[in-house]
Design a protein around this motif. Structure first.
Motif, PDB file in Angstrom:
ATOM      1  N   PHE A  39       0.859  -1.186   0.000  1.00 51.70           N
ATOM      2  CA  PHE A  39       0.000   0.000   0.000  1.00 51.70           C
ATOM      3  C   PHE A  39       0.891   1.231   0.000  1.00 51.70           C
ATOM      4  O   PHE A  39       1.779   1.369   0.837  1.00 51.70           O
ATOM      5  N   ASP A  40       0.687   2.117  -0.964  1.00 47.94           N
ATOM      6  CA  ASP A  40       1.444   3.361  -1.072  1.00 47.94           C
ATOM      7  C   ASP A  40       0.492   4.538  -0.910  1.00 47.94           C
ATOM      8  O   ASP A  40      -0.557   4.594  -1.563  1.00 47.94           O
ATOM      9  N   TYR A  41       0.894   5.495  -0.066  1.00 48.51           N
ATOM     10  CA  TYR A  41       0.080   6.678   0.178  1.00 48.51           C
ATOM     11  C   TYR A  41       1.000   7.875   0.319  1.00 48.51           C
ATOM     12  O   TYR A  41       1.951   7.843   1.104  1.00 48.51           O
ATOM     13  N   GLU A  42       0.742   8.935  -0.446  1.00 46.33           N
ATOM     14  CA  GLU A  42       1.646  10.074  -0.457  1.00 46.33           C
ATOM     15  C   GLU A  42       1.167  11.225   0.413  1.00 46.33           C
ATOM     16  O   GLU A  42       1.767  12.290   0.413  1.00 46.33           O
ATOM     17  N   GLY A  43       0.080  11.060   1.138  1.00 45.87           N
ATOM     18  CA  GLY A  43      -0.409  12.143   1.981  1.00 45.87           C
ATOM     19  C   GLY A  43      -1.347  13.068   1.261  1.00 45.87           C
ATOM     20  O   GLY A  43      -1.772  14.083   1.806  1.00 45.87           O
ATOM     21  N   SER A  44      -1.665  12.775   0.036  1.00 45.85           N
ATOM     22  CA  SER A  44      -2.637  13.552  -0.731  1.00 45.85           C
ATOM     23  C   SER A  44      -3.288  12.610  -1.726  1.00 45.85           C
ATOM     24  O   SER A  44      -2.933  11.443  -1.839  1.00 45.85           O
ATOM     25  N   SER A  45      -4.237  13.106  -2.472  1.00 43.26           N
ATOM     26  CA  SER A  45      -4.938  12.263  -3.439  1.00 43.26           C
ATOM     27  C   SER A  45      -4.093  11.967  -4.667  1.00 43.26           C
ATOM     28  O   SER A  45      -4.546  11.267  -5.569  1.00 43.26           O
ATOM     29  N   GLU A  46      -2.867  12.499  -4.748  1.00 42.47           N
ATOM     30  CA  GLU A  46      -2.036  12.254  -5.918  1.00 42.47           C
ATOM     31  C   GLU A  46      -1.446  10.852  -5.940  1.00 42.47           C
ATOM     32  O   GLU A  46      -1.022  10.390  -6.982  1.00 42.47           O
ATOM     33  N   LEU A  47      -1.375  10.184  -4.794  1.00 43.18           N
ATOM     34  CA  LEU A  47      -0.762   8.861  -4.788  1.00 43.18           C
ATOM     35  C   LEU A  47      -1.402   7.988  -3.720  1.00 43.18           C
ATOM     36  O   LEU A  47      -1.189   8.198  -2.523  1.00 43.18           O
ATOM     37  N   MET A  48      -2.210   7.036  -4.144  1.00 39.57           N
ATOM     38  CA  MET A  48      -2.805   6.046  -3.260  1.00 39.57           C
ATOM     39  C   MET A  48      -2.993   4.780  -4.074  1.00 39.57           C
ATOM     40  O   MET A  48      -3.795   4.733  -5.003  1.00 39.57           O
ATOM     41  N   LEU A  49      -2.235   3.764  -3.741  1.00 39.89           N
ATOM     42  CA  LEU A  49      -2.131   2.604  -4.623  1.00 39.89           C
ATOM     43  C   LEU A  49      -2.023   1.326  -3.821  1.00 39.89           C
ATOM     44  O   LEU A  49      -1.293   1.252  -2.842  1.00 39.89           O
ATOM     45  N   LEU A  50      -2.781   0.296  -4.238  1.00 40.30           N
ATOM     46  CA  LEU A  50      -2.613  -1.060  -3.737  1.00 40.30           C
ATOM     47  C   LEU A  50      -1.792  -1.857  -4.745  1.00 40.30           C
ATOM     48  O   LEU A  50      -2.001  -1.736  -5.955  1.00 40.30           O
ATOM     49  N   LYS A  51      -0.868  -2.685  -4.235  1.00 37.54           N
ATOM     50  CA  LYS A  51      -0.001  -3.450  -5.125  1.00 37.54           C
ATOM     51  C   LYS A  51       0.043  -4.916  -4.689  1.00 37.54           C
ATOM     52  O   LYS A  51       0.989  -5.342  -4.018  1.00 37.54           O
ATOM     53  N   PRO A  52      -0.958  -5.714  -5.034  1.00 35.27           N
ATOM     54  CA  PRO A  52      -0.826  -7.163  -4.809  1.00 35.27           C
ATOM     55  C   PRO A  52       0.296  -7.720  -5.679  1.00 35.27           C
ATOM     56  O   PRO A  52       0.569  -7.222  -6.778  1.00 35.27           O
ATOM     57  N   TYR A  53       0.969  -8.769  -5.191  1.00 40.19           N
ATOM     58  CA  TYR A  53       2.057  -9.337  -5.974  1.00 40.19           C
ATOM     59  C   TYR A  53       2.239 -10.811  -5.619  1.00 40.19           C
ATOM     60  O   TYR A  53       1.844 -11.285  -4.558  1.00 40.19           O
ATOM     61  N   LEU A  54       2.873 -11.506  -6.548  1.00 40.99           N
ATOM     62  CA  LEU A  54       3.183 -12.924  -6.401  1.00 40.99           C
ATOM     63  C   LEU A  54       4.611 -13.127  -6.893  1.00 40.99           C
ATOM     64  O   LEU A  54       4.989 -12.609  -7.947  1.00 40.99           O
ATOM     65  N   GLY A  55       5.402 -13.866  -6.124  1.00 41.63           N
ATOM     66  CA  GLY A  55       6.781 -14.076  -6.531  1.00 41.63           C
ATOM     67  C   GLY A  55       7.300 -15.431  -6.108  1.00 41.63           C
ATOM     68  O   GLY A  55       6.725 -16.101  -5.242  1.00 41.63           O
ATOM     69  N   SER A  56       8.401 -15.829  -6.722  1.00 39.80           N
ATOM     70  CA  SER A  56       9.030 -17.088  -6.369  1.00 39.80           C
ATOM     71  C   SER A  56      10.521 -17.003  -6.664  1.00 39.80           C
ATOM     72  O   SER A  56      10.939 -16.347  -7.622  1.00 39.80           O
ATOM     73  N   ARG A  57      11.311 -17.653  -5.819  1.00 34.05           N
ATOM     74  CA  ARG A  57      12.747 -17.747  -6.059  1.00 34.05           C
ATOM     75  C   ARG A  57      13.191 -19.188  -5.842  1.00 34.05           C
ATOM     76  O   ARG A  57      12.569 -19.945  -5.085  1.00 34.05           O
ATOM     77  N   PHE A  58      14.285 -19.556  -6.519  1.00 35.28           N
ATOM     78  CA  PHE A  58      14.760 -20.929  -6.423  1.00 35.28           C
ATOM     79  C   PHE A  58      16.253 -20.941  -6.726  1.00 35.28           C
ATOM     80  O   PHE A  58      16.723 -20.271  -7.655  1.00 35.28           O
ATOM     81  N   THR A  59      17.006 -21.705  -5.942  1.00 34.28           N
ATOM     82  CA  THR A  59      18.436 -21.863  -6.180  1.00 34.28           C
ATOM     83  C   THR A  59      18.625 -23.008  -7.161  1.00 34.28           C
ATOM     84  O   THR A  59      18.518 -24.183  -6.808  1.00 34.28           O
ATOM     85  N   VAL A  60      18.865 -22.658  -8.407  1.00 35.89           N
ATOM     86  CA  VAL A  60      18.892 -23.643  -9.491  1.00 35.89           C
ATOM     87  C   VAL A  60      20.214 -24.391  -9.570  1.00 35.89           C
ATOM     88  O   VAL A  60      20.289 -25.465 -10.172  1.00 35.89           O
ATOM     89  N   ALA A  61      21.259 -23.826  -9.003  1.00 31.91           N
ATOM     90  CA  ALA A  61      22.582 -24.447  -8.952  1.00 31.91           C
ATOM     91  C   ALA A  61      23.267 -23.910  -7.704  1.00 31.91           C
ATOM     92  O   ALA A  61      22.841 -22.902  -7.151  1.00 31.91           O
ATOM     93  N   PRO A  62      24.304 -24.581  -7.228  1.00 30.50           N
ATOM     94  CA  PRO A  62      24.971 -24.083  -6.023  1.00 30.50           C
ATOM     95  C   PRO A  62      25.329 -22.601  -6.132  1.00 30.50           C
ATOM     96  O   PRO A  62      25.988 -22.182  -7.088  1.00 30.50           O
ATOM     97  N   ASN A  63      24.801 -21.823  -5.193  1.00 35.61           N
ATOM     98  CA  ASN A  63      25.091 -20.389  -5.062  1.00 35.61           C
ATOM     99  C   ASN A  63      24.400 -19.503  -6.090  1.00 35.61           C
ATOM    100  O   ASN A  63      24.588 -18.270  -6.063  1.00 35.61           O
ATOM    101  N   LEU A  64      23.592 -20.065  -6.993  1.00 42.12           N
ATOM    102  CA  LEU A  64      22.909 -19.268  -8.015  1.00 42.12           C
ATOM    103  C   LEU A  64      21.398 -19.299  -7.778  1.00 42.12           C
ATOM    104  O   LEU A  64      20.767 -20.353  -7.885  1.00 42.12           O
ATOM    105  N   GLU A  65      20.844 -18.153  -7.460  1.00 36.54           N
ATOM    106  CA  GLU A  65      19.417 -18.023  -7.162  1.00 36.54           C
ATOM    107  C   GLU A  65      18.745 -17.175  -8.233  1.00 36.54           C
ATOM    108  O   GLU A  65      19.210 -16.084  -8.562  1.00 36.54           O
TER     109      GLU A  65
END
Length: 262
Positions: A39-65
């Motif tokens: 949720f982003d809010y700038e203190g005025s009506s110029e910026l009020m935003l919801l940001k749903p998100y989905l992410g994933s990470r995986f270490t595919v090889a030793p030390n590499l993500e």
């Protein structure tokens, strides 16, 4: 005013510092999925935003993500950046982030993040954004310390508008208390390096040197381990610095996410 609002729009999606975290990569063939909402809010009506998100990470090889983050934007304000970015017409999938980290030593990572301009309807945000740098982390007893230094650059596609390079740096301390709750504190920052160029509403060109303009983003949060493999995390962030970077009003940002080991 035009320049300040344009820059606030240009930086609003990159000031969150895209790397997954500031700590060592996961063990080989370990992964994590995250579902969250910001949720982003700038203190005025110029910026009020919801940001749903989905992410994933995986270490595919030793030390590499490798990781990917898919954001979604929901406009909560009728005039949110509409003068320049028209977000009220662009609710939907934002620009995905592709991330890679390589752990050189137990204390040092290098990273590369790429913001892909899938949503071409953003007037000043239909560009590739590359961020790269290094991370240092170390355990000090009950404190896990992580830090980061990087550089972000827009790969311009419009000769009529350009923004400066951004030097990004930050640090975070997680306090391990041998209980399910882990409080953490940190701060991110960016410093502009270079010129902003473009045209104002009258069609007149401008070229302003913004080197040294900056913003600092302090934050606090809590992690709650529901199980060893499932963590609920909440945080709050604000910003201080030059209005050319953060806008005319002091912003407030909140984030709630569920992280699941895979």
């Amino acid at each position: 005013m035009f320049k300040k609002l344009v820059l606030a729009a240009a930086f609003c999606a990159t000031a969150s510092f895209a790397t997954w975290d500031k700590f060592p990569v996961l063990e080989d063939h370990k992964g994590e999925t995250v579902v969250g909402i910001g949720f982003d809010y700038e203190g005025s009506s110029e910026l009020m935003l919801l940001k749903p998100y989905l992410g994933s990470r995986f270490t595919v090889a030793p030390n590499l993500e490798l990781a990917v983050l898919l954001p979604y934007y929901v406009n909560l304000s009728e005039i949110l950046c509409t003068r320049y970015v028209n977000l009220d017409k662009n609710n939907g999938l934002g620009n995905p982030e592709l991330m890679a980290r390589y752990q050189i030593t137990p204390f040092l990572n290098v990273f590369l993040d790429v913001l892909v301009p899938v949503n071409q309807s953003y007037e000043y945000y239909d560009v590739w954004v590359l961020s790269f740098g290094a991370q240092f982390s170390k355990n000090f007893g009950i404190v896990d310390f992580g830090s980061e230094l990087g550089l972000s650059v827009n790969v311009e596609t419009d000769d009529d508008f350009s923004v400066p390079l951004r030097l990004n740096f930050g640090a975070e301390a997680d306090f391990k208390l041998n209980i399910p709750l882990t409080p953490f504190v940190g701060a991110d920052a960016l410093v502009l390096m270079g010129h902003v160029t473009g045209k104002n509403e009258a069609g007149e060109k401008y070229d302003d040197n913004l080197t040294g303009e900056f913003a600092v983003y302090p934050y606090v949060g809590l992690k709650y381990a529901i199980t060893p493999n499932v963590v609920l995390q909440a945080s709050a962030k604000t910003a201080v610095g030059k209005s050319v970077v953060i806008g005319e009003d002091t912003p407030f940002m909140a984030d709630l996410k569920l992280k699941m080991a895979i």
